[in-house]
Enzyme design. Structure first.
Site, PDB file in Angstrom:
ATOM      1  N   VAL A  98      46.763  36.720  40.138  1.00 17.09           N
ATOM      2  CA  VAL A  98      45.941  36.241  39.036  1.00 17.09           C
ATOM      3  C   VAL A  98      44.492  36.075  39.477  1.00 17.09           C
ATOM      4  O   VAL A  98      44.208  35.636  40.594  1.00 17.09           O
ATOM      5  CB  VAL A  98      46.495  34.908  38.480  1.00 17.09           C
ATOM      6  CG1 VAL A  98      46.490  33.821  39.536  1.00 17.09           C
ATOM      7  CG2 VAL A  98      45.715  34.456  37.252  1.00 17.09           C
ATOM      8  N   HIS A 113      37.813  35.667  35.451  1.00 12.02           N
ATOM      9  CA  HIS A 113      36.493  36.231  35.167  1.00 12.02           C
ATOM     10  C   HIS A 113      35.782  35.299  34.203  1.00 12.02           C
ATOM     11  O   HIS A 113      36.412  34.716  33.310  1.00 12.02           O
ATOM     12  CB  HIS A 113      36.597  37.610  34.517  1.00 12.02           C
ATOM     13  CG  HIS A 113      37.268  38.646  35.364  1.00 12.02           C
ATOM     14  ND1 HIS A 113      36.914  38.876  36.673  1.00 12.02           N
ATOM     15  CD2 HIS A 113      38.282  39.510  35.092  1.00 12.02           C
ATOM     16  CE1 HIS A 113      37.675  39.839  37.164  1.00 12.02           C
ATOM     17  NE2 HIS A 113      38.515  40.228  36.228  1.00 12.02           N
ATOM     18  N   GLY A 163      38.444  46.868  39.732  1.00 16.39           N
ATOM     19  CA  GLY A 163      37.433  46.839  40.788  1.00 16.39           C
ATOM     20  C   GLY A 163      37.238  45.470  41.396  1.00 16.39           C
ATOM     21  O   GLY A 163      38.153  44.924  41.973  1.00 16.39           O
ATOM     22  N   CYS A 202      44.304  34.576  43.109  1.00 18.13           N
ATOM     23  CA  CYS A 202      44.993  35.625  43.858  1.00 18.13           C
ATOM     24  C   CYS A 202      46.282  35.101  44.512  1.00 18.13           C
ATOM     25  O   CYS A 202      46.770  35.671  45.486  1.00 18.13           O
ATOM     26  CB  CYS A 202      44.078  36.249  44.918  1.00 18.13           C
ATOM     27  SG  CYS A 202      42.592  36.997  44.213  1.00 18.13           S
TER      28      CYS A 202
END
Length: 281
Positions: free
Chosen positions: A78, A81, A175, A193
């Site tokens: 996960v 943003h 990306g 993450c």
């Protein structure tokens, strides 16, 4: 060549749609390698390897805070943003790139080179960053030896850049997410993450005293330059998506090589027919 575009703030669904559109154009050879640079409204993304328990907020809390959730096909767990974060989507054909030994670039090499570009971008603003073995991304702290550690006594590794990609038919998508002036409190919604023992940080928090950060568009220009240096390609800023689409519309798609026959010779067809006939015992 790397063609790059800064798009400003873009809804996450629109970002996915643009990646698919440009990946198709790159596969046809109608555009060069393209680097989309932008920021998103607050959003959580779950990669292929994500575990839902790494989202710490309830659905109701996410809704109250206006944070949307998306399951996507990149690698990794996960990720968050949001505003103040520079997001980069390189739509590159790996077959157009080479590794350090001159061979074709693979996905792991590609990720390492993306890390290198962000490490160099940190260096432009006096922030030393680096890697941690076994973990993807860019880190400050013991890994990179950020100057702020010496004064603050902070000895923990801190993640400043997250990376996750998808590769289909040699074309990359998704990306990096690079924290520039990001509100780090939003990372409390997740285990970034899937990592629970290492905090996140931002360039704004790590810069030495007296260093001023530019706006996100200028930061995007700097990121594009570092990509050009690391990948050894010329960098060209495109004025807009419309300019890129116009170029793609005027370009011819990839065609078979000129010496490839358009019609199978009769001799080959005859031999092919002989091979397909059953053999009697």
């Amino acid at each position: 060549m790397i063609q790059y575009i800064y798009l400003g703030r873009v809804a996450y669904d629109e970002g996915l749609r643009l990646q698919a559109e440009i990946a198709a154009l790159r596969l046809e050879g109608r555009v060069e390698n393209v680097l989309l640079l932008l920021e998103h409204p607050a959003v959580l993304t779950l990669g292929r390897n994500a575990r839902r328990e790494n989202v710490l907020a309830s659905d109701d809390m996410l809704a109250r805070r206006g944070v949307t959730l998306h399951e996507i096909n990149r690698g990794g767990d996960v990720t968050y943003h949001g505003p103040g974060q520079l997001v980069g989507y390189p739509i590159f054909d790996l077959r157009s790139l080479q590794n350090a030994s001159g061979g074709r670039l693979g996905p792991v090499d590609f990720v390492r080179m993306m890390e290198e570009a962000l490490i160099r971008l940190c260096g432009v603003y006096g922030v030393r960053a680096g890697r941690i073995g076994g973990l993807t991304g860019v880190w400050c702290g013991p890994a990179g030896g950020s100057p702020s550690d010496e004064n603050s006594g902070n000895t923990k590794d801190r993640k400043i850049g997250a990376i996750g990609i998808h590769v289909s038919r040699g074309i990359t998508s998704h990306g990096f997410a690079f924290n520039v002036m990001t509100d780090l409190r939003d990372f409390q919604l997740i285990n970034p993450c899937g990592i629970t023992d290492k905090p996140v940080t931002s360039l704004e928090r790590e810069i030495p005293e007296g260093v001023t950060l530019p706006g996100l568009e200028e930061m995007a220009d700097g990121a594009a330059r570092q990509f050009g240096h690391v990948f050894g390609q010329q960098v060209l800023a495109m004025e807009s998506l419309e300019a890129l689409r116009a170029q793609a519309a005027a370009a011819k798609p990839n065609m078979p090589a000129e010496d490839t026959p358009l019609q199978i010779p009769a001799e080959v067809e005859r031999l092919h027919g002989d091979l397909e006939r059953p053999v009697r015992a």
